[in-house]
Design an enzyme around this catalytic site. Sequence first.
Site, mmCIF file in Angstrom:
data_model
loop_
_atom_site.group_PDB
_atom_site.id
_atom_site.type_symbol
_atom_site.label_atom_id
_atom_site.label_comp_id
_atom_site.label_asym_id
_atom_site.label_seq_id
_atom_site.Cartn_x
_atom_site.Cartn_y
_atom_site.Cartn_z
ATOM 1 N N LYS A 1 1.980 65.408 52.574
ATOM 2 C CA LYS A 1 1.480 64.030 52.472
ATOM 3 C C LYS A 1 0.106 64.039 51.796
ATOM 4 O O LYS A 1 -0.189 63.179 50.966
ATOM 5 C CB LYS A 1 1.393 63.390 53.863
ATOM 6 N N GLN B 1 0.475 62.525 63.171
ATOM 7 C CA GLN B 1 1.709 63.290 62.969
ATOM 8 C C GLN B 1 2.373 63.560 64.313
ATOM 9 O O GLN B 1 1.766 64.113 65.225
ATOM 10 C CB GLN B 1 1.389 64.609 62.237
ATOM 11 N N ASP C 1 2.293 53.795 59.368
ATOM 12 C CA ASP C 1 3.638 54.191 59.792
ATOM 13 C C ASP C 1 4.383 53.021 60.435
ATOM 14 O O ASP C 1 5.556 53.152 60.798
ATOM 15 C CB ASP C 1 3.569 55.359 60.801
#
Length: 281
Positions: free
Chosen positions: A52, A96, A119
């Site tokens: 990422k 994460q 997200d």
Amino acid sequence: MGSILDGKLVARALRADVRRRVDARREPHGTPGLAAVLVGDDPASRVYVNNKEKACAEVGIRSVGRRLPTETTTEALLDVVGELNEAADVHGILVQLPLPAHVDAEAVVQKIVPSKDVDGLTMVNQGRLLAGSPGLRPCTPLGIMHLLAETGAVLAGLEAVVLGRSQLVGKPVAMLLLEQHATVTLCHSRTRDLASTVRGADIVVAAVGRPELVRGEWIKDGAIVIDVGINRTAEGKLIGDVHFDEAARRASWITPVPGGVGPMTVAMLLANTVSAAEMAS
Ligand code: NAP
């Protein structure tokens, strides 16, 4: 034989678009920043975060990496997220997952301020999705919708069958399909007859995490098949939730694994970060 929906290709075009948006804002507003919070040393998570950050660098987004030791407490993590919430040069925050077992992952994710929740996992953004009001949407479902748009199919009135009801993929993609006026059926592990449900589908989205669960004979001729699953075989090969060779014989479009939904997820994270920056100023 169906056409392959090449996620790598589509994601490349999307990243080029993100790069243009980043360049356009830099002068007046500064560089968009994405903070990735990684706790512990899980090798897969490390690879995901590194990828990422690399993708960010390629489009000119600044990465603010926060690597924390496994023993980090929930309270300490909440403080880190709190600081990132306040940081003017951070526009997107991703934590994460999975977090170590002793951490209250839900509390940490919900601490992210909705305007930086790239997200799309906070209650506020999930609620906005349900209500059909603007907000940051989860990356994988957004990527799936973008791939569907690439086929040129008009989704209104089509039968869409989603396999899997997770917060991350199944539920949000079902809502996005509904927003596009598809007739949506959401299946899960208790669904009685998966095969016959899938047989009625014009669009199949498989997000279960069961290698090659969906067989070719389940697929209606001409259906669009989106395979979200990532499963590693004993030989170390990555395969999806759909038996690709069988399904490709019937589908009009099908995503490969790897190289289908995966690259779209990362591209959408970048797009969400720029969107968050644009909304902030
Ligand atoms: P998850 O949270 O484990 O959810 C799996 C869902 O599948 C659950 O709703 C479960 O039903 C359902 N399910 C399990 N076995 C089933 C069966 N035999 N028949 C019907 N439904 C079944 O998984 P997830 O996070 O949504 O991820 C799903 C897959 O997508 C995984 O392989 C993951 O690695 C992959 N993934 C890929 C990307 C990408 O970018 N390509 C992103 C995210 C996830 P219940 O709710 O009844 O338990």
